[in-house]
Design a protein around this motif. Structure first.
Motif, mmCIF file in Angstrom:
data_model
loop_
_atom_site.group_PDB
_atom_site.id
_atom_site.type_symbol
_atom_site.label_atom_id
_atom_site.label_comp_id
_atom_site.label_asym_id
_atom_site.label_seq_id
_atom_site.Cartn_x
_atom_site.Cartn_y
_atom_site.Cartn_z
ATOM 1 N N THR A 58 34.123 110.562 84.941
ATOM 2 C CA THR A 58 32.866 109.899 84.635
ATOM 3 C C THR A 58 33.136 108.586 83.910
ATOM 4 N N VAL A 59 32.671 107.495 84.512
ATOM 5 C CA VAL A 59 32.823 106.160 83.938
ATOM 6 C C VAL A 59 31.469 105.475 83.965
ATOM 7 N N ASN A 60 31.016 105.018 82.799
ATOM 8 C CA ASN A 60 29.725 104.330 82.699
ATOM 9 C C ASN A 60 28.583 105.165 83.274
ATOM 10 N N ASP A 100 42.346 97.994 85.455
ATOM 11 C CA ASP A 100 40.922 98.030 85.770
ATOM 12 C C ASP A 100 40.210 99.183 85.078
ATOM 13 N N PHE A 101 40.957 100.257 84.779
ATOM 14 C CA PHE A 101 40.410 101.434 84.116
ATOM 15 C C PHE A 101 41.439 101.945 83.117
ATOM 16 N N ILE A 102 40.998 102.794 82.203
ATOM 17 C CA ILE A 102 41.893 103.298 81.166
ATOM 18 C C ILE A 102 43.087 104.027 81.772
ATOM 19 N N ASN A 123 34.973 100.202 81.099
ATOM 20 C CA ASN A 123 35.869 100.989 81.952
ATOM 21 C C ASN A 123 37.016 101.597 81.152
ATOM 22 N N PHE A 124 37.161 101.156 79.913
ATOM 23 C CA PHE A 124 38.245 101.639 79.059
ATOM 24 C C PHE A 124 37.719 102.515 77.922
ATOM 25 N N TYR A 125 36.428 102.881 77.999
ATOM 26 C CA TYR A 125 35.881 103.845 77.049
ATOM 27 C C TYR A 125 36.566 105.191 77.265
ATOM 28 N N PRO A 126 36.721 106.012 76.242
ATOM 29 C CA PRO A 126 36.252 105.821 74.866
ATOM 30 C C PRO A 126 37.218 105.030 73.987
ATOM 31 N N LEU A 127 38.417 104.690 74.508
ATOM 32 C CA LEU A 127 39.402 103.998 73.661
ATOM 33 C C LEU A 127 38.924 102.627 73.237
ATOM 34 N N SER A 128 38.195 101.931 74.107
ATOM 35 C CA SER A 128 37.745 100.582 73.784
ATOM 36 C C SER A 128 36.439 100.561 73.007
ATOM 37 N N LEU A 129 35.889 101.724 72.662
ATOM 38 C CA LEU A 129 34.743 101.735 71.752
ATOM 39 C C LEU A 129 35.115 101.183 70.390
ATOM 40 N N PRO A 186 39.165 96.104 70.918
ATOM 41 C CA PRO A 186 39.151 95.334 72.158
ATOM 42 C C PRO A 186 40.171 95.897 73.150
ATOM 43 N N VAL A 187 39.957 95.653 74.419
ATOM 44 C CA VAL A 187 40.856 96.172 75.456
ATOM 45 C C VAL A 187 42.287 95.705 75.225
ATOM 46 N N TYR A 188 42.471 94.468 74.758
ATOM 47 C CA TYR A 188 43.833 93.949 74.588
ATOM 48 C C TYR A 188 44.575 94.588 73.426
ATOM 49 N N GLU A 189 43.904 95.414 72.634
ATOM 50 C CA GLU A 189 44.577 96.138 71.564
ATOM 51 C C GLU A 189 45.077 97.512 72.020
ATOM 52 N N LEU A 190 44.850 97.851 73.279
ATOM 53 C CA LEU A 190 45.358 99.111 73.818
ATOM 54 C C LEU A 190 46.844 98.985 74.126
ATOM 55 N N ALA A 191 47.561 100.085 73.966
ATOM 56 C CA ALA A 191 49.004 100.091 74.180
ATOM 57 C C ALA A 191 49.334 100.508 75.604
#
Length: 415
Positions: free
Chosen positions: A307-309, A148-150, A13-19, A22-27
């Protein structure tokens, strides 16, 4: 006890940033989700769990931190998409002998386990194991702020700048850099300027509606305007005449010009020239060409679909602009529609609006796309990193190949 920050199965749900992380590395705000969690448990030992293909790059970027290894002591496992607040440690108690599951609706927010239980877990399937163990443990419902989403990280960004400002400064700013004559401060008690930063003549920094945190060795050139809540990371440049509106976070070593509003820009990215970016999230090593613009509001004011997944969903948002993964680039005069997602290492150019969903390693624009050759992509990235004196390591090269293979079906099935 220690804590272990993990990813659950919503990482896509956090693509493309979480490609590429890991999600916890997002700011969100001034800090990453991981940094917020660790601040809630000062001095605690911790480890990290992530998808297997990210483990090598995470080990390289976090020396001394255990990655994808099960702890050898009682542990509180914390979901990496929590947006932590100052009393998180009180809601998810660390020092308690009782095993327990903390839930926020359907989400497992945290699980506290003894070492005896841990010894039966397969580290390769940690989240699956936590789900199974959770069925037999006492449950506690907790109120937790989560993403829940980017786009949730964009929506929460302004509030998190405020929260992080209070945590880092005690709620009162200071001026340690060089302030030239002719600079205007509004509500300067809520303005922090780090050491060796330079604020040139004609700059306006307005913290009337929220704090402004400017890191170390930042240069704000003449006649730029920064309106809080806002964050400018260490070593970044704000170009002459730039307008940084509220709820904007700019990571370290970025170059920013034009107009930016309600946006998160991760480190090492450039938007140097004219053009508008709003309600956006840009990864690292992104470069937007001059007069690149994104729409963040539909002309009929309806909610924006994204568009998600592989599925188009209604975000419920009236404002949503450009979301782009690491290493992607745009040519001059590029235009993006509302809610456009651009994947990892894509190059966008040409007239007109390109597709609203552009897979990773795409090359083209409104006239169509071809696949960006992986070796050429890596060569371009290496040149960009070298300009910032950053090494393109074998782990980074492997990450490119892994993401290329992971996203191949999206390009193959493109219509």
């Amino acid at each position: 006890m220690r804590i272990c920050i993990f990813e659950d199965n919503t990482f896509s749900n956090f693509y493309p940033l979480s490609l590429s992380r890991p999600v916890y590395e997002l700011a969100c705000g001034i800090s990453t989700l991981r940094e917020k969690m660790l601040a809630a448990y000062p001095g605690v030992s911790y480890s990290l769990q992530c998808r297997n293909y990210l483990a090598e790059i995470m080990c390289e970027e976090n020396p001394g931190v255990e990655i994808n290894k099960l702890p050898h002591e009682d542990t509180l496992f914390i979901n990496g998409r929590i947006i932590a607040f100052k009393d998180l440690g009180e809601r998810l108690k660390l020092k308690d002998d009782a095993q327990k599951v903390f839930r926020c609706g359907s989400m497992i927010a945290a699980v506290r386990l003894s070492f005896g239980t841990l010894s039966s877990i397969n580290s390769g399937d940690l989240y699956d194991s936590l789900q199974k163990i959770a069925q037999s443990l006492p449950q506690e419902e907790v109120e937790i702020i989560k993403a829940d989403f980017i786009w949730d990280l964009i929506s929460f960004n302004g509030k998190e700048i405020v929260n992080d400002f209070v945590r880092l400064t005690g709620g009162r700013g200071s001026r340690e850099g060089k302030i030239y004559d002719g600079v205007t401060f509004v509500n300067d008690d809520m303005i922090h300027i780090g050491e060796d930063s330079q604020i040139k003549p004609g700059v306006v920094i307005d913290a009337e509606n929220g704090p402004v945190y400017i890191g170390k060795n930042v240069k704000v050139f003449p006649n730029a305007v920064i309106i809080g809540p806002a964050y400018i990371g260490d070593g970044s440049f704000i170009k002459a005449g730039a307008t940084i509106y509220e709820n904007t976070s700019i990571g370290k070593i970025c170059k920013i010009g034009g107009e930016v509003e309600d946006a998160v820009i991760l480190p090492f990215s450039n938007k140097q020239h004219s053009g508008f970016i709003g309600h956006a999230y840009l990864g690292s090593w992104v470069n937007l060409g001059a007069d690149t613009n994104c729409s963040d509001l539909k002309n009929n004011y309806s909610t924006i679909r994204a568009t998600v997944n592989g599925k188009e969903i209604d975000t419920g948002l009236q404002f949503l602009g450009l979301i782009t993964g690491d290493h992607s680039k745009t040519a001059i005069n590029t235009m993006f529609n509302t809610g456009t997602f651009v994947g990892f290492s894509s190059n966008i150019f040409g007239s007109g609006f390109p597709d609203k969903y552009i897979p990773s390693f795409s090359w083209g624009g409104s006239d169509g796309f071809t696949e960006y050759e992986i070796n050429k992509s890596i060569q371009a990235a290496e040149k960009v990193l070298n300009r910032r004196k950053v090494e393109m390591t074998p782990a980074a090269v492997k990450l490119f190949h892994d993401i290329f293979n992971l996203t191949k079906d999206e390009r193959t099935n493109r219509t």
